[in-house]
Design a protein around this motif. Structure first.
Motif, short mmCIF file in Angstrom:
data_model
loop_
_atom_site.label_atom_id
_atom_site.label_comp_id
_atom_site.label_asym_id
_atom_site.label_seq_id
_atom_site.Cartn_x
_atom_site.Cartn_y
_atom_site.Cartn_z
N ALA A 129 0.83 -1.21 0.00
CA ALA A 129 0.00 0.00 0.00
C ALA A 129 0.87 1.26 0.00
O ALA A 129 0.61 2.20 -0.76
N GLU A 130 1.91 1.28 0.80
CA GLU A 130 2.78 2.45 0.86
C GLU A 130 3.54 2.64 -0.46
O GLU A 130 3.75 3.76 -0.90
N THR A 131 3.90 1.55 -1.11
CA THR A 131 4.59 1.65 -2.40
C THR A 131 3.65 2.23 -3.46
O THR A 131 4.04 3.11 -4.23
N LEU A 132 2.41 1.74 -3.49
CA LEU A 132 1.45 2.28 -4.45
C LEU A 132 1.13 3.75 -4.17
O LEU A 132 1.02 4.56 -5.10
N ALA A 133 1.00 4.10 -2.89
CA ALA A 133 0.79 5.52 -2.53
C ALA A 133 1.98 6.35 -2.98
O ALA A 133 1.82 7.49 -3.44
N GLY A 134 3.18 5.79 -2.89
CA GLY A 134 4.38 6.48 -3.37
C GLY A 134 4.37 6.67 -4.87
O GLY A 134 4.83 7.69 -5.38
N ASP A 135 3.84 5.69 -5.60
CA ASP A 135 3.70 5.82 -7.06
C ASP A 135 2.80 7.01 -7.41
O ASP A 135 3.08 7.74 -8.35
#
Length: 193
Positions: A129-135
């Protein structure tokens, strides 16, 4: 073709490639349904490589789970992550570390995965989730853009479909992602507000 389910028994299955390399070990009460999920969610990893499967029927799910764990820890399949021998504990006789290809993809896709500097332990779904939010924050995904399908995200991160759905739920609760549709027509979009 998957064998039919046997009431009261659990299938312990092992998929191999043409050279005999063990790709994946699992258990299921319903091979047809489980293998359809593998076909969908492992479509870009090990499923296309699978050329042979062996199935042993075990009485009792607990006994099958023990046999599965033993096979993972002694046969080192390329694509199992769960149950793989850990460097954090002593290995039992006969165990050898799995290559854990999916775990390597997870670490590559999330920039290290579980323990970022100065942060406590994270679950896999939280890391995704944090990686996708970073994207989104980096502009790789814009407001209103449709996210890749769950199957594509599963393949990107090397996690299970359930882990991916938990990650998407985290983003929905945080107001960063919107869910549209239902069932097989469900799609996820970057929140437009």
């Amino acid at each position: 073709m998957a064998p039919p389910a046997r009431p009261g028994q659990t299938a312990l299955y092992q998929f191999f490639d043409h050279a005999g390399q063990l790709l994946y070990v699992g258990i299921t009460d319903d091979p047809k349904t489980r293998w359809a999920r593998h076909q969908k969610y492992a479509a870009t990893t090990w499923w296309p490589r699978a050329s042979r499967v062996s199935v042993d029927w075990v009485t009792g799910r607990d006994a099958a789970a023990v046999a599965e764990l033993r096979a993972i820890r002694t046969r080192a399949p390329l694509y199992n992550s769960g149950g793989s021998p850990s460097r954090l504990r002593e290995q039992a006789p006969g165990e050898r570390p799995c290559p854990m290809v999916n775990m390597q993809r997870f670490h590559e896709a999330t920039g290290g995965g579980f323990r970022p500097p100065g942060r406590p332990w994270r679950n896999m779904d939280q890391a995704v989730a944090e990686t996708l939010a970073g994207d989104v924050a980096a502009g790789q995904l814009g407001r209103g853009d449709q996210l890749p399908s769950v199957a594509e995200l599963v393949n990107r991160f090397g996690v299970s479909a359930d882990t991916m759905r938990r990650a998407l739920r985290r983003l929905i609760v945080a107001g960063q992602v919107e869910r549209r549709g239902a069932g097989s027509g469900t799609r996820y979009f970057v929140a437009s507000s």
